[in-house]
Design a protein around this motif. Sequence first.
Motif, PDB file in Angstrom:
ATOM      1  N   ARG A   1      12.642  12.507 -78.332  1.00  0.00           N
ATOM      2  CA  ARG A   1      11.454  13.055 -78.998  1.00  0.00           C
ATOM      3  C   ARG A   1      11.465  14.588 -79.018  1.00  0.00           C
ATOM      4  O   ARG A   1      11.022  15.218 -79.985  1.00  0.00           O
ATOM      5  CB  ARG A   1      10.199  12.553 -78.286  1.00  0.00           C
TER       6      ARG A   1
ATOM      7  N   VAL B   1       2.817   9.663 -85.958  1.00  0.00           N
ATOM      8  CA  VAL B   1       1.376   9.430 -86.078  1.00  0.00           C
ATOM      9  C   VAL B   1       0.889   8.520 -84.950  1.00  0.00           C
ATOM     10  O   VAL B   1      -0.154   8.762 -84.338  1.00  0.00           O
ATOM     11  CB  VAL B   1       1.033   8.812 -87.452  1.00  0.00           C
ATOM     12  N   LYS B   2       1.674   7.479 -84.650  1.00  0.00           N
ATOM     13  CA  LYS B   2       1.314   6.568 -83.554  1.00  0.00           C
ATOM     14  C   LYS B   2       1.365   7.279 -82.205  1.00  0.00           C
ATOM     15  O   LYS B   2       0.586   6.984 -81.299  1.00  0.00           O
ATOM     16  CB  LYS B   2       2.270   5.371 -83.544  1.00  0.00           C
ATOM     17  N   ASN B   3       2.333   8.191 -82.067  1.00  0.00           N
ATOM     18  CA  ASN B   3       2.426   9.056 -80.888  1.00  0.00           C
ATOM     19  C   ASN B   3       2.551   8.268 -79.579  1.00  0.00           C
ATOM     20  O   ASN B   3       1.891   8.569 -78.579  1.00  0.00           O
ATOM     21  CB  ASN B   3       1.203   9.986 -80.820  1.00  0.00           C
ATOM     22  N   ASP B   4       3.417   7.245 -79.590  1.00  0.00           N
ATOM     23  CA  ASP B   4       3.564   6.428 -78.386  1.00  0.00           C
ATOM     24  C   ASP B   4       5.039   6.167 -78.059  1.00  0.00           C
ATOM     25  O   ASP B   4       5.414   5.080 -77.645  1.00  0.00           O
ATOM     26  CB  ASP B   4       2.817   5.101 -78.544  1.00  0.00           C
TER      27      ASP B   4
ATOM     28  N   TYR C   1       5.838   7.760 -89.257  1.00  0.00           N
ATOM     29  CA  TYR C   1       4.907   6.739 -88.772  1.00  0.00           C
ATOM     30  C   TYR C   1       4.833   6.775 -87.242  1.00  0.00           C
ATOM     31  O   TYR C   1       3.746   6.723 -86.659  1.00  0.00           O
ATOM     32  CB  TYR C   1       5.359   5.360 -89.246  1.00  0.00           C
ATOM     33  N   ALA C   2       6.007   6.878 -86.603  1.00  0.00           N
ATOM     34  CA  ALA C   2       6.044   6.921 -85.140  1.00  0.00           C
ATOM     35  C   ALA C   2       5.330   8.158 -84.600  1.00  0.00           C
ATOM     36  O   ALA C   2       4.649   8.098 -83.572  1.00  0.00           O
ATOM     37  CB  ALA C   2       7.494   6.892 -84.656  1.00  0.00           C
TER      38      ALA C   2
ATOM     39  N   TYR D   1       5.659  -6.391 -78.709  1.00  0.00           N
ATOM     40  CA  TYR D   1       6.213  -5.331 -79.545  1.00  0.00           C
ATOM     41  C   TYR D   1       6.058  -5.725 -81.018  1.00  0.00           C
ATOM     42  O   TYR D   1       6.992  -6.243 -81.626  1.00  0.00           O
ATOM     43  CB  TYR D   1       7.692  -5.099 -79.217  1.00  0.00           C
TER      44      TYR D   1
ATOM     45  N   VAL E   1       6.552  -3.729 -87.532  1.00  0.00           N
ATOM     46  CA  VAL E   1       5.878  -3.049 -88.635  1.00  0.00           C
ATOM     47  C   VAL E   1       6.907  -2.778 -89.721  1.00  0.00           C
ATOM     48  O   VAL E   1       7.957  -2.191 -89.458  1.00  0.00           O
ATOM     49  CB  VAL E   1       5.239  -1.717 -88.184  1.00  0.00           C
TER      50      VAL E   1
END
Length: 249
Positions: free
Chosen positions: A131, A43-46, A40-41, A17, A20
């Motif tokens: 989400r 954009v990461k989309n995970d 940011y999360a 993990y 960042v």
Amino acid sequence: TEEALKNKMPKDITSKYPLVFLQSGDNLGFAGGNNTGIRYALVKNDFEYIWLLNNDTVIRKDSLIKLVEFAEKNNTGISGSVLMYYDSPNTVQTYGGHINKFLGTSHRILKKEQIKDKLNYIVGASFLINRKVIEKIGLLPEVYFLYYEETDYCFNASKNGFSLGVALDSVVYHKEGQSTGASKKLKSEIDALSLTNRIKFHKKYLGGGIGLWLGMVLAFFIRIGKGQVDTIWKMMRINKTLNLNSKKP
């Protein structure tokens, strides 16, 4: 540096993990700072959940696990932990919050038996967002800068059909006020900002009007009784065009 901080973490954690660190370049307030991370999360989309955790908290090893398990089991939109005082770890700080829908005053829930009937917002010190909530209502509102952001977000989520809940076995210890660096010099400014934001929130969700008037008069008398007249003047300075009659936030 980021690398130096990573070296202080157990290798099995940082390898699985990675940490960042995001710099906003400015003090964006509670909502703005957290929204930087949420963007940011996205954009990461995970991810399935976003956990907002104050920097003046200490957690147990299973605080997040229990929080997510609760959210999964109960299908909550926003979930919170039981907040305990860091300096008095056996004393409950709050199970969540309650807004009086007439006066707009906020109150801590101190008995777990009251959660079902009283809970209408989760305290932002430990704040787990599904989400689906973010996809439906967007990011945290940045109009407040500090205080009432999580209250606004919870009311918005509830209005859009999402439920709130408190995971009783997820415990977080809160060093209350230390995330703001609340010295005596700053307390009146913070209190004034909180009162100003109460007005914004009341107009947006509770309709303003006589309830807002009475709530603010009560707040003023309480502060006058405590010798905190400077708070009132600072609130007026923050919001020079304050109009309690207007229903616009």
